[in-house]
Design a protein around this motif. Structure first.
Motif: not given
Length: 792
Positions: A91-101, A343-359
């Protein structure tokens, strides 16, 4: 005893279904009777430590999660299917800008998409015995996941460990030995996560067979009954290595452990993983492996995949369990904090591609595809493919080949499969049709028939289900054709006959067979008559017969191995898409073989003792299948040593194109080594367990000389005899390239962990006083150097 066990199984099933909490007698908690349904309760779930290398990510996660409502937090914990092609998303939290995994398979490359590489499978990595190569493979493979917008790679696999020789998923794991598996999974976790992708290490734990792995109708999933000492010293060992590497996620398995489902077993999740191992990440269920709501929540499950009828579509039932007092809100907060922190530990809060963009490909734009294949991965792919090949027989200098005038190629495994299902090359169940007719996927058999022992319609580069769609397949025949063109060699071939005609002028006959395996089914046997007859028929007419086996697990060869006309045998394992290209490099001596067996090849199936076959429901256990791990730690080579059984090819065995000599063994003990027992506590736990377990307490060195005329790599192996334990246990290995006529010194650091045993009474690792046997050599049974390490 059987009636008592049946009663306990019934009682545990009832309690698990009702509340998920099993309360044994106190003696069952402190004694080593964590067995036959004795899975002690461990509550509450420890909160994420957020220490050491996770401190910054933890602080960021706490700050973000503190802004979430209870409903938003509950929603994050429930998986969802998605049209982007991810295997599942949180699940995600759009209100806070957290996209989910976005979570996606698999262990040998990204599934359900195109323009990605088909990497060597886990068993092939194990056969390479190469730490650096394992890391490089993982780094490049992780980069492909990230390019396609996948946050979590559903791998690597270290369960099954390989206890059951016929297990259908052994090919996904690394080795039957927990030390070898642990060392290479450590590098795999580091590599994937360095690429910025979370690893979901699986399947936790005791997932050693496919038979009855899931409940069906009124039959429960099989219960892996494992005693406390065995689970620590064998099955938990590689998971501890993965956690020590910083794994962000662990996937709990389908089976029960001591009659409690893994995803609601508080001893496994709260006790072993989150307390003893200091796990900082989150636990996801395998797909549909959640069987209760409240019980799984309190036992330590953090995410239910791919959805949850127990927690609710958006977590509404989980929210209700908090408001009615069944679950403390702090538990839900910790669940989400662990997820967001990874999510933070792997640096996914910065410049990570859109969820499943190639899937899958072309989802967002039908005119655009996303190529995840980095050209720099080419040498890693070919080296990985080469180094997992194991040469076990080479008489009369049959190999390497030297510009032969004619070679003859036989066998169904030599050529590429006739079709490649780009959607999922491993999806072998459920018809995939063109024009109403069932076609072949690359696994090599017609869907939806149950898998046979062999893939008859083409070469295999991985096992079935759990594999990805390769960018291409370099089949053995294709690569041999190209080599023949360069050498001016004539080729005769016959892929279909079981008793082919052999041209008498041929210089060498190459026979290609395979041993197939897949998720969902355990293997019927460890050899098949069709392939054995093919080999014998060719050898009857060809005095230089070379056998190549692409095998998804141990494969017996005693039906024909002593035939003098069979001059060379190669366990080619599952090399990935560069299979044929790699094989030709080895066959013609451009590179020397350097792989060694990550398992034992027996002479007979019965030699595998208790662990050869999957356990079946029987008698009073028809509804509650039991698999009793009564052999304890004595699986694979440890069992062969313990029972004085001679294998055909021992664990760690493999030939090269040269010879090696060992000398100058030196053993030194660190001066400040203490044998005092230090029980686990929050103050001394780091990722992977008690901090002192990772201290170097001894060093062993030896000199290895290349006594032949070919430059080649040797895998020097260190074995230790821990008092009261197996005769020998692998506790070190180094793969070193040694030029002909030269020597190198290999060094093995022994950690406190490597020399300790699990004390069930003290509930801790103990370094004993006494003499430890030390051996160094080329395999578990070729050990020319021996000595003693004395701890006082």
């Amino acid at each position: 005893m059987q009636l008592l066990q049946a009663f306990i199984a019934l009682l545990v099933l009832f309690r698990s279904s009702a509340s998920g909490v099993v309360v044994p007698r106190q003696s069952e908690i402190t004694e080593d009777s964590y067995f036959y349904g004795q899975s002690p309760p461990v509550y509450p779930t420890p909160e994420m430590p957020g220490s050491g290398p996770w401190a910054v990510a933890y602080a960021k996660a706490v700050a973000l999660v503190s802004q979430m409502t209870l409903e938003e937090k509950a929603n994050v914990t429930v998986g969802h299917s998605t049209s982007t092609g991810c295997s599942g998303v949180t699940g995600s939290v759009p209100r806070l800008g957290w996209p989910g995994l976005c979570l996606s398979d698999a262990g040998n490359g990204l599934r359900a998409t195109d323009l990605v590489n088909g990497w060597p499978s886990g068993i092939h990595v194990g056969a390479s015995w190469n730490r650096d190569l394992a890391y490089q493979r993982a780094l490049h493979m992780g980069g492909e996941f990230k390019t396609k917008g996948v946050n979590v790679a559903l791998g690597p696999v270290i369960g099954p460990l390989g206890r059951v020789a016929k297990a259908g998923r052994n090919w996904e794991g690394i080795s039957n030995d927990p030390y070898l598996g642990g060392e290479l999974v450590y590098q795999t976790v580091l590599g994937i996560q360095t690429a910025g992708v979370i690893t979901s290490v699986k399947h936790y734990i005791g997932n050693e067979q496919e038979t009855n792995r899931n409940p069906s109708s009124n039959v429960s999933a099989v219960s892996s009954n494992i005693d406390d000492k065995t689970i620590h010293e064998t099955y938990l060992w590689p998971f501890a290595s993965a956690v020590h590497a910083g794994a962000g996620c662990v996937m709990c398995s389908y089976n029960r452990v001591n009659n409690s489902y893994s995803c609601q077993n508080s001893k496994l999740l709260n006790g072993l993983l989150k307390t003893e191992l200091g796990f900082e990440g989150w636990v996801t269920s395998d797909w549909d492996a959640q069987h209760t709501g409240l019980s799984s929540t309190l036992a330590g499950l953090d995410v239910a995949m791919p959805n949850s009828s127990f927690w609710g579509t958006n977590g509404e039932n989980l929210t209700l369990s908090v408001t009615n007092g069944s679950v403390p809100e702090s538990r839900v907060t910790d669940m989400v904090t662990r997820i967001v922190a990874s999510w933070y530990q792997m640096g996914q809060d910065t410049n990570f591609p859109v969820e499943g963009i190639g899937m899958p490909a072309n989802y967002y734009d039908p005119h655009v595809t996303i190529n995840a294949r980095d050209p720099s991965s080419k040498p890693v792919l070919i080296d990985g493919a080469m180094e997992g090949h194991v040469l076990v027989k080479n008489t009369n200098n049959a190999l390497p080949l030297n510009s032969p005038k004619m070679i003859s190629i036989f066998g169904y495994d030599a050529q590429a499969p006739p079709a490649n299902d780009i959607e999922s090359a491993s999806q072998v169940f459920g018809a995939w049709t063109v024009g109403g007719e069932s076609i072949l996927d690359y696994a090599g058999f017609f869907s939806p028939l149950p898998p046979p022992q062999i893939a008859i319609n083409g070469t295999i580069i991985s096992g079935g289900n759990g594999a990805n769609s390769p960018a291409y397949i370099s089949a053995p025949f294709d690569a041999l054709n190209e080599q023949a063109y360069n050498d001016g060699t004539a080729i005769f071939w016959d892929f279909t006959s079981q008793d082919p005609t052999v041209d008498t002028s041929t210089d060498a006959c190459l026979v290609f067979i395979n041993a197939f395996a897949t998720e969902g089914y355990d293997r019927v046997g460890l050899h098949d008559d069709y392939s054995d007859n093919l080999i014998e028929n060719v050898a009857a007419s060809c005095s230089n017969t070379i056998v190549v086996i692409h095998n998804a697990g141990p494969r017996l060869v005693d039906q024909w191995i002593e035939n003098p006309n069979i001059t060379a045998v190669i366990f080619a394992h599952l090399p990935g898409q560069d299979s044929g290209r790699a094989l030709v490099q080895l066959l013609y001596g451009y590179e020397s073989f350097s792989g060694k067996l990550p398992y034992t090849v027996a002479k007979n199936e019965s030699d595998y003792i208790n662990a050869g076959n999957p356990s079946e429901p029987e008698g009073i256990y028809e509804l509650f299948p039991q698999s009793d791990f009564t052999e304890g730690v004595y699986i694979d080579y440890k069992g062969f040593d313990q029972n004085d059984i001679t294998p055909r090819y021992e664990f760690g065995f493999g030939l090269t194109y040269t010879t090696f000599a060992y000398s100058d063994l030196d053993i030194s003990l660190s001066p400040s080594v203490s044998t005092s027992c230090l029980p686990p506590s929050p103050e001394n736990i780091i990722q992977g367990g008690i901090a002192s377990l990772w201290d170097v307490v001894a060093t062993v060195t030896a000199v290895v000389q290349n006594t032949g005329e070919v430059d080649a790599s040797e895998i020097a192996q260190l074995y230790i005899g821990i008092p009261g334990g197996p005769v020998r246990q692998l506790r070190g290995f180094e793969k070193v390239l040694i030029e002909a006529g030269t020597s190198v010194t290999v060094s093995f650091d022994l950690l406190r962990r490597d020399l300790s045993e699990w004390d069930t009474g003290a509930q801790s690792w103990v370094l004993q006083q006494g003499q430890y046997g030390v051996w160094v050599g080329a395999s578990s049974r070729i050990l020319p150097l021996s000595g003693t390490l004395v701890i006082s």
